[in-house]
Design a protein around this motif. Structure first.
Motif, mmCIF file in Angstrom:
data_model
loop_
_atom_site.group_PDB
_atom_site.id
_atom_site.type_symbol
_atom_site.label_atom_id
_atom_site.label_comp_id
_atom_site.label_asym_id
_atom_site.label_seq_id
_atom_site.Cartn_x
_atom_site.Cartn_y
_atom_site.Cartn_z
ATOM 1 N N ILE A 48 0.873 -1.178 0.000
ATOM 2 C CA ILE A 48 0.000 0.000 0.000
ATOM 3 C C ILE A 48 0.906 1.223 0.000
ATOM 4 O O ILE A 48 1.790 1.339 0.849
ATOM 5 N N CYS A 75 -5.713 0.667 -3.798
ATOM 6 C CA CYS A 75 -4.723 0.880 -2.744
ATOM 7 C C CYS A 75 -3.799 -0.326 -2.594
ATOM 8 O O CYS A 75 -2.753 -0.216 -1.944
ATOM 9 N N LEU A 110 -2.380 2.634 6.136
ATOM 10 C CA LEU A 110 -3.354 3.133 5.166
ATOM 11 C C LEU A 110 -3.887 4.460 5.674
ATOM 12 O O LEU A 110 -4.399 4.542 6.797
#
Length: 646
Positions: free
Chosen positions: A129, A186, A225
């Motif tokens: 990510i 992502c 994230l």
């Protein structure tokens, strides 16, 4: 899956026709298996490399189509987002120097991608990510303009019937909604393929299910994230929730996610997986099919099974069964999809070697692994590895719980070594790649741990967005260096220099940990919050999280001054002194635009609002801190230049 044609917005009649063709494909595959037409006696491996494209400020660069125009190589293809690319490696025979050959080929292709990306003002990043990816990057405007992606998005949205809801808990917590499946963008992976015979498929697929957890624990590379510390491999829950079309409903009815580990062991044949998928999941989209597979078999021809391959690309098992045709021969392969992209090519090939070695070693030791391990243990292991990485507790053969590190180093690396040597892999390659796994596990320095340790260290001297920027910049720098991640030095804040970020967005440095009040609460509480938290502005929001006002220390002081000497048993509500409908900005607002607005409106605070909801706040203090950091970086750079000249 390849570039397969789809029918965008397929009507019910077209979907029924496609269903009939899909059923014909399944009958044809069943006949090929029964007649021994599936290729046997050959073991091939392959891989798919997904990657990010980042600009010079280390944010996403939606330039994949421009990069592809410059590369002009059939190994490269698009992904869902214009800031992702995919590289498909050619299948090679499993044996000899296949692993080092795969590494060499992948390095060459990534080098080509870097040259093309740099010509487009971008850089290639291998990571599960991208640390700097933002929610605003996930708008449909960044989706690759190809019919398949938009058709899938529309079909999933129809089934979902509302926004996607995400909730992931780790050290921090992520709770959000999104209106498309773009959150899948992502996640980037390094998927490996392992060709199998039809008669050995069941046991080898089950072995893959069991082997995935320890490999994933050692390979984890996606702990962050949107600046939140979540699972060691956050791709797993994120991808599953980004494709989840289920609704909350009758708790007695069981439903499966289209992204899943599975529910049971395979008993006899690959047909069980395809039949289970078709029984559980509706067709999302159709495609033109120009072959009759049963007629082709009667004529001695090999069908492509076009309908099956299109449908199979809309059901995302973490270990997926695939049908294909190589050099005119039909084959089956297991596609392991759980492993992340990066941190380096050598790390990825080491992960693949570990997986392939376990596939070989475990299958030889356990001709029917389903008799020796409970399926629920294999499934629990998978999610434990994704959540905790090397700190996971795994349940192994015989129901024995054992820490992942001890299991990997004490039992599985030796077993993988035996499996690779038995398959004829060069001893030097076995030593090199399994040595990388052993050192990584011994040190505990997975990609995820490097990211988390670097992030924690930098947060003592840098803002969250500065730290995320430095992580991305340092990742690229060390990837180009080529050393495996266990040898990486921690990232430093100065590696993500902000000197070029004159177009920084407020989303990248706004305060998101907000203290808010409701308009019917007492001003006394506001005064205490300002004192306790050392803040000068407090937003006022309603029960739905919508901004309705703003209260500053000046209003509180003015009220206190007016009430000096007065005695009142009725506390004053916030609604009486707050500023209603204050000026706001969106998170995508450029820094210079926000500064200009504050000067023009003569305000020292701007609430940040997205889709009618309060998401952050920026103040004069934030801009002063930003200016100080930029000045410090410029002065440090000037001193270094002067020192170098001297």
């Amino acid at each position: 899956m390849g570039e397969q044609r789809v029918d965008e917005g397929s009507e019910p009649r077209e979907l029924r026709i496609f269903m009939r063709r899909l059923l014909n494909d399944l009958r044809a595959l069943d006949r090929m298996i029964a007649d021994g037409l599936i290729e046997s006696g050959v073991r091939r491996i392959g891989a798919e490399q997904e990657l990010f494209l980042a600009n010079h400020d280390w944010r996403v660069a939606p330039v994949s189509l421009e990069v592809l125009q410059r590369v002009t190589d059939p190994h490269f293809t698009t992904e869902i987002a214009q800031f992702n690319l995919e590289i498909n490696l050619d299948p090679i025979l499993f044996g000899g120097n296949c692993l080092s050959k795969m590494e060499k080929k992948l390095n060459a292709l990534i080098s080509r991608a870097r040259v093309a990306a740099r010509a487009c003002g971008a850089e290639v990043v291998l990571t599960g990510i991208l640390p700097t990816i933002r929610k605003s990057d996930l708008e449909l405007g960044n989706m690759t303009p190809k019919p398949r992606y938009f058709a899938l998005n529309s079909a999933l949205a129809r089934l979902r019937g509302g926004p996607y809801e995400f909730r992931v808990n780790g050290t921090d917590e992520l709770i959000m909604k999104h209106d498309s499946w773009m959150l899948e963008a992502c996640c980037t992976s390094f998927q490996v393929h392992y060709q199998v015979n039809s008669h050995e498929f069941a046991n080898l697929y089950n072995v893959a299910q069991l082997a995935t957890a320890p490999v994933l624990a050692a390979a984890a590379n996606a702990p962050l994230l949107f600046g939140k510390r979540l699972w060691r491999e956050t791709r797993i829950p994120l991808f599953q929730q980004s494709i989840d079309t289920r609704h909350a409903g009758n708790h007695l009815r069981e439903r499966s996610s289209r992204v899943r580990f599975g529910q049971r062991w395979v008993k006899n044949s690959v047909m069980e997986l395809f039949q289970e998928d078709l029984s559980s999941f509706r067709i999302l989209l159709g495609a033109p099919v120009d072959e009759d597979p049963l007629a082709m078999l009667r004529e001695g021809l090999v069908p492509q099974l076009q309908a099956l391959r299109v449908y199979n690309g809309t059901v995302w098992r973490w270990n997926r069964a695939c049908y294909g045709v190589t050099e005119g021969r039909p084959h089956l392969r297991i596609e392991a999809r759980a492993f992340p992209s990066g941190p380096t090519v050598v790390d990825e090939i080491a992960n693949a070697a570990f997986f392939f070695g376990l596939m070989s070693g475990l299958s030889h030791e356990h001709p029917n692994i389903a008799e020796d391990v409970d399926f629920d243990d294999a499934k629990s292991n998978f999610f434990a590895a994704a959540r905790f990485g090397l700190d996971a507790q795994l349940t192994w053969l015989g129901g024995e719980p054992i820490p992942a590190r001890g299991l990997i180093r004490g039992r599985l690396i030796p077993l993988a070594r035996e499996g690779l040597l038995e398959a004829g892999i060069l001893t030097s390659d076995v030593d090199r790649y399994l040595g990388v796994i052993d050192e990584r596990v011994k040190s505990g320095r997975t990609g995820s741990q490097w990211l988390l340790s670097s992030f924690s260290h930098m947060r003592k001297e840098a803002t969250k967005d500065e730290a995320l920027t430095a992580l991305t910049a340092a990742t690229v720098d060390r990837q180009i260096g080529g050393k495996p991640v266990h040898q990486w030095a921690l990232a430093r804040a100065r590696e993500g220099s902000m000197s070029k970020q004159t177009h920084l967005c407020v989303e990248e440095f706004m305060t998101t940990d907000l203290f808010t009040v409701h308009e019917d609460e007492a001003v006394d509480l506001v005064a205490k919050l300002m004192d306790w938290k050392r803040v000068r502005h407090i937003p006022v929001e309603n029960e739905q999280g919508a901004l309705v006002g703003l209260i500053s220390c000046f209003e509180v002081l003015r009220q206190l001054e007016q009430s000096v000497g007065e005695v009142s048993e009725q506390p004053i509500p916030v609604s009486e002194i707050m500023v209603r409908d204050p000026r706001t900005i969106a998170p995508e607002t450029l820094t210079l635009d926000a500064i200009a607005l504050m000067r023009r409106e003569k305000v020292d605070c701007l609430p940040v609002v997205k889709d009618g909801r309060l998401v952050g706040i920026v103040t004069e203090r934030d801009f002063i801190n930003l200016a100080a950091r930029l000045l410090e970086q410029k002065l440090v750079g000037s001193e270094r230049s002067a020192g170098a000249s001297a």
